[in-house]
Design an enzyme around this catalytic site. Structure first.
Site, PDB file in Angstrom:
ATOM      1  N   ASP A 251      -7.076  36.251  52.762  1.00 17.45           N
ATOM      2  CA  ASP A 251      -7.594  36.863  53.711  1.00 17.45           C
ATOM      3  C   ASP A 251      -7.422  38.423  52.774  1.00 17.45           C
ATOM      4  O   ASP A 251      -6.990  38.749  52.632  1.00 17.45           O
ATOM      5  CB  ASP A 251      -6.723  36.944  54.889  1.00 17.45           C
ATOM      6  CG  ASP A 251      -6.833  37.912  56.288  1.00 17.45           C
ATOM      7  OD1 ASP A 251      -7.122  36.639  57.138  1.00 17.45           O
ATOM      8  OD2 ASP A 251      -7.332  39.293  55.929  1.00 17.45           O
ATOM      9  N   ILE A 252      -8.558  38.679  53.908  1.00 14.77           N
ATOM     10  CA  ILE A 252      -9.511  40.372  53.561  1.00 14.77           C
ATOM     11  C   ILE A 252      -8.695  41.146  53.502  1.00 14.77           C
ATOM     12  O   ILE A 252      -8.781  42.512  52.753  1.00 14.77           O
ATOM     13  CB  ILE A 252     -10.741  40.555  53.958  1.00 14.77           C
ATOM     14  CG1 ILE A 252     -11.498  41.434  52.649  1.00 14.77           C
ATOM     15  CG2 ILE A 252     -11.191  40.778  55.530  1.00 14.77           C
ATOM     16  CD1 ILE A 252     -12.874  41.244  53.128  1.00 14.77           C
TER      17      ILE A 252
ATOM     18  N   HIS B 203      -9.739  28.923  62.427  1.00 14.63           N
ATOM     19  CA  HIS B 203      -9.025  28.988  60.657  1.00 14.63           C
ATOM     20  C   HIS B 203      -7.547  28.494  61.305  1.00 14.63           C
ATOM     21  O   HIS B 203      -6.713  29.162  61.787  1.00 14.63           O
ATOM     22  CB  HIS B 203      -9.709  30.655  60.059  1.00 14.63           C
ATOM     23  CG  HIS B 203      -9.196  31.161  61.418  1.00 14.63           C
ATOM     24  ND1 HIS B 203     -10.349  31.619  61.857  1.00 14.63           N
ATOM     25  CD2 HIS B 203      -8.320  32.489  61.183  1.00 14.63           C
ATOM     26  CE1 HIS B 203      -9.943  33.043  62.916  1.00 14.63           C
ATOM     27  NE2 HIS B 203      -8.938  33.254  62.774  1.00 14.63           N
ATOM     28  N   LEU B 204      -6.511  28.968  60.439  1.00 17.13           N
ATOM     29  CA  LEU B 204      -5.203  28.581  60.118  1.00 17.13           C
ATOM     30  C   LEU B 204      -4.839  29.949  59.359  1.00 17.13           C
ATOM     31  O   LEU B 204      -5.012  29.594  58.467  1.00 17.13           O
ATOM     32  CB  LEU B 204      -4.798  27.378  59.752  1.00 17.13           C
ATOM     33  CG  LEU B 204      -3.035  26.573  59.922  1.00 17.13           C
ATOM     34  CD1 LEU B 204      -2.745  25.478  60.091  1.00 17.13           C
ATOM     35  CD2 LEU B 204      -2.415  27.467  59.095  1.00 17.13           C
ATOM     36  N   HIS B 205      -3.452  30.717  60.173  1.00 12.22           N
ATOM     37  CA  HIS B 205      -3.174  31.632  58.512  1.00 12.22           C
ATOM     38  C   HIS B 205      -2.046  31.294  58.346  1.00 12.22           C
ATOM     39  O   HIS B 205      -1.175  30.434  59.370  1.00 12.22           O
ATOM     40  CB  HIS B 205      -2.927  32.930  59.241  1.00 12.22           C
ATOM     41  CG  HIS B 205      -3.563  33.302  60.180  1.00 12.22           C
ATOM     42  ND1 HIS B 205      -4.709  34.618  59.762  1.00 12.22           N
ATOM     43  CD2 HIS B 205      -4.863  33.416  61.303  1.00 12.22           C
ATOM     44  CE1 HIS B 205      -5.704  35.152  60.967  1.00 12.22           C
ATOM     45  NE2 HIS B 205      -5.455  34.824  62.028  1.00 12.22           N
TER      46      HIS B 205
ATOM     47  N   GLY C 181      -5.616  36.963  70.842  1.00 13.59           N
ATOM     48  CA  GLY C 181      -5.579  37.204  68.849  1.00 13.59           C
ATOM     49  C   GLY C 181      -7.256  36.982  68.337  1.00 13.59           C
ATOM     50  O   GLY C 181      -6.952  37.926  66.814  1.00 13.59           O
ATOM     51  N   GLN C 182      -7.564  36.277  68.553  1.00 11.85           N
ATOM     52  CA  GLN C 182      -8.580  34.991  67.240  1.00 11.85           C
ATOM     53  C   GLN C 182      -9.917  36.657  67.560  1.00 11.85           C
ATOM     54  O   GLN C 182     -10.520  37.080  68.540  1.00 11.85           O
ATOM     55  CB  GLN C 182      -9.085  34.295  68.183  1.00 11.85           C
ATOM     56  CG  GLN C 182     -10.325  33.236  66.938  1.00 11.85           C
ATOM     57  CD  GLN C 182     -10.236  32.135  67.423  1.00 11.85           C
ATOM     58  OE1 GLN C 182     -10.356  31.553  68.827  1.00 11.85           O
ATOM     59  NE2 GLN C 182     -11.322  31.254  67.165  1.00 11.85           N
TER      60      GLN C 182
ATOM     61  N   ASN D  46      -4.443  32.123  65.873  1.00 14.51           N
ATOM     62  CA  ASN D  46      -5.204  32.452  66.639  1.00 14.51           C
ATOM     63  C   ASN D  46      -5.853  32.046  67.736  1.00 14.51           C
ATOM     64  O   ASN D  46      -7.021  31.606  67.492  1.00 14.51           O
ATOM     65  CB  ASN D  46      -5.551  33.407  66.372  1.00 14.51           C
ATOM     66  CG  ASN D  46      -4.262  35.041  66.070  1.00 14.51           C
ATOM     67  OD1 ASN D  46      -3.221  34.069  66.233  1.00 14.51           O
ATOM     68  ND2 ASN D  46      -4.386  35.564  65.299  1.00 14.51           N
TER      69      ASN D  46
END
Ligand code: 5GP
Ligand code: ZN
Length: 114
Positions: free
Chosen positions: A30-31, A100-102, A93-94, A87
């Site tokens: 993640d950035i 995508h899965l964090h 909160g998307q 999310n």
């Protein structure tokens, strides 16, 4: 989807720090990491979010989960533990409308989430 950021990352048109790549999935850091380890696992195929998953994508959804477990282990997050977050939608909160899965780890996680 030509205007989707994560489709562009999957296509190699936007750079990322890749940690995993397969026929169906790609994972990258993640950035703006929210934990010492923060990785996003995405399907290469554009799916806007969990609400848009279809029954014929069950295998892909399973692959997303089991691959994330494998990446978490390879990142050394076992046995301390880690958290997966998906999310979905505005209240969820998307921000990026590509499923995508964090993977979050490397510190204790609080509960309840914000
Ligand atoms: P969401 O809030 O949609 O679940 O999460 C989107 C995530 O994508 C955020 O954690 C955000 O930091 C990350 N992100 C947004 N743009 C980029 C980018 O260009 N590259 C990478 N690697 N991550 C991004
Ligand atoms: Zn996309």
């Amino acid at each position: 989807m030509s205007d989707c950021l994560f489709c562009k990352i999957a296509a190699g048109e936007v750079s990322c720090t890749e940690v995993f790549s397969s026929e169906n999935l790609i994972a990258f850091r993640d950035i703006a990491p929210q934990a010492p380890t923060h990785i996003l696992v995405i399907p290469r195929m554009h799916i806007s979010g969990l609400s848009n998953l279809t029954n014929d994508q069950e295998n892909l959804a399973g692959e997303l989960l089991t691959t994330a477990v494998q990446i978490a282990a390879e990142e050394g997050l076992d046995p301390a533990g880690y958290r997966f977050v998906i999310n979905n939608g505005e209240d969820g909160g998307q921000i990026v409308a590509h499923l995508h899965l964090h993977i979050l780890g490397g510190r204790p996680m609080a509960w309840p989430p914000g």
